[in-house]
Design an enzyme around this catalytic site. Structure first.
Site, mmCIF file in Angstrom:
data_model
loop_
_atom_site.group_PDB
_atom_site.id
_atom_site.type_symbol
_atom_site.label_atom_id
_atom_site.label_comp_id
_atom_site.label_asym_id
_atom_site.label_seq_id
_atom_site.Cartn_x
_atom_site.Cartn_y
_atom_site.Cartn_z
ATOM 1 N N THR A 48 48.643 40.310 45.345
ATOM 2 C CA THR A 48 47.215 41.057 44.865
ATOM 3 C C THR A 48 46.996 41.870 46.034
ATOM 4 O OG1 THR A 48 46.659 39.218 43.513
ATOM 5 C CG2 THR A 48 45.157 41.045 43.903
ATOM 6 N N THR A 49 46.839 41.620 47.247
ATOM 7 C CA THR A 49 46.196 42.314 48.338
ATOM 8 C C THR A 49 47.222 43.432 48.625
ATOM 9 O OG1 THR A 49 45.119 40.219 49.152
ATOM 10 C CG2 THR A 49 45.301 42.200 50.635
ATOM 11 N N TYR A 111 46.779 39.324 31.250
ATOM 12 C CA TYR A 111 46.558 40.425 30.039
ATOM 13 C C TYR A 111 47.002 39.592 28.976
ATOM 14 C CZ TYR A 111 46.103 44.156 26.704
ATOM 15 O OH TYR A 111 45.726 44.824 25.779
ATOM 16 N N TYR A 137 49.797 30.518 41.965
ATOM 17 C CA TYR A 137 48.437 31.183 42.214
ATOM 18 C C TYR A 137 47.782 31.129 41.288
ATOM 19 C CZ TYR A 137 45.923 35.332 44.013
ATOM 20 O OH TYR A 137 44.762 36.077 44.406
ATOM 21 N N ARG A 142 40.951 37.173 38.039
ATOM 22 C CA ARG A 142 41.850 38.341 37.738
ATOM 23 C C ARG A 142 42.747 38.346 36.583
ATOM 24 N NH1 ARG A 142 41.704 41.415 43.325
ATOM 25 N NH2 ARG A 142 42.732 43.115 42.079
ATOM 26 N N LYS A 165 48.016 27.956 45.438
ATOM 27 C CA LYS A 165 46.919 28.830 45.901
ATOM 28 C C LYS A 165 45.882 28.742 44.887
ATOM 29 C CE LYS A 165 45.965 33.206 47.475
ATOM 30 N NZ LYS A 165 46.280 34.830 47.515
ATOM 31 N N ILE A 207 45.890 31.280 52.228
ATOM 32 C CA ILE A 207 46.399 32.665 52.079
ATOM 33 C C ILE A 207 45.198 33.469 52.132
ATOM 34 C CG2 ILE A 207 47.886 33.834 50.612
ATOM 35 C CD1 ILE A 207 49.363 31.585 49.649
#
Length: 295
Positions: A48-49, A111, A137, A142, A165, A207
């Protein structure tokens, strides 16, 4: 107990951009080298980052190749290959394996979402597709999907799923997962402000977003805990609280990219729809960097 992919601090790397919006691979290599030299225990690329949502497949894979080549096996390289399209995740995971990645990071489908049964089937399908270990994750804020503790237990039974994570922010959920799964599903904090709480229930590390700007500190906080210096580790968590807050004063990775630019890196801007932080948030980021002794 499953073989650990890493212990300590893995950094979720940003993806630096050139002025024209293309990926700055030269700067990405420099960032990878800086992380290794600073004691970071593993690198996550195209999470994501790393703005994976706005990277084209060829850019995504070239970022993985770039970091693998820069690291030269000194620390594990974990490739973000998750998707809301399981077939696409399988394809990207196979490509990452061919490029020399050491492990995969697989986010929950976003989504379109899915049921808990769908989560298990999707993750098992991806995990069966390569010989790489995977970290799942969980970031419901999100994706709109939360991995329930009982689902985590089911996921822990797959031999190639070797970590979770946890970025739900729900400590009660983390405790329940730890109680159910034990060493069969190593836990990593996905929230920089909750590293020590997670370590206290058997977590193996973090992380980290903050590790982009403070890699040595994030590594040290974890290492102190593993060395039995729990009070010192907890003190570092508190000392870093302002910086952790500033790095999430806007949507990730907006603040951390701004911070990297302030520190002299050629990080560039985020790709649309993400935009620069407000003046107030820029001031907050700068203040936090100064108070942490980084600027």
């Amino acid at each position: 107990m499953k073989e650990l992919i890493f212990t300590g601090s893995a950094v979720a790397m940003i993806t630096p951009m050139c002025d024209d919006g293309s990926v700055n691979f030269a700067e990405l290599k420099k960032m990878a080298e800086f992380q290794v030299e600073s004691g970071t225990d593993a690198l996550v690329v195209c999470g994501t980052t790393g703005e994976s949502a706005t990277l084209e497949d060829d850019e995504h894979l070239e970022c993985i190749r770039c970091v693998v080549e820069a690291v030269q096996g000194r620390v594990p390289v974990i490739a973000g290959t998750g998707s809301n399209n399981t077939a696409h995740a399988v394809m990207m995971s196979k490509e990452a394996a061919a490029l020399g990645a050491d492990a995969l990071l697989l986010v929950t489908p976003y989504y379109n979402k899915t049921s808990q049964t769908g989560l298990v089937k999707s993750f098992f399908t991806i995990a069966d597709s390569t010989n790489l270990p995977a970290i799942i994750y969980n970031v419901p804020s999100r994706t709109g999907v939360n991995i329930q503790p009982e689902t985590a237990l089911e996921l822990s039974r797959h031999p190639m799923i070797r970590g979770l994570k946890e970025a739900s922010g729900n400590i009660s959920q983390v405790v329940r997962i730890a109680a159910l799964c034990g060493d069969e599903l190593p836990l990593y904090s996905g929230n920089d402000d909750q590293v020590v709480p997670l370590l206290s229930v058997g977590g193996k590390g973090v992380i980290s977003v903050v590790g982009n700007v403070a890699p040595a500190q994030m590594h040290q906080m974890c290492q102190l805990w593993f060395d039995g210096k729990t009070k010192e580790s907890a003190a570092m968590q508190l000392e870093l609280s302002e910086l952790c807050g500033a790095m999430f004063c806007d949507v990730n990775p907006v603040p951390v990219k701004a911070a990297m630019n302030m520190l002299g890196w050629d990080a560039g801007e985020c790709r649309l729809p993400l935009v620069e932080p407000s003046e107030a948030n820029q001031a907050r980021i700068e203040t936090a960097l100064r108070n942490a002794g980084l600027l």
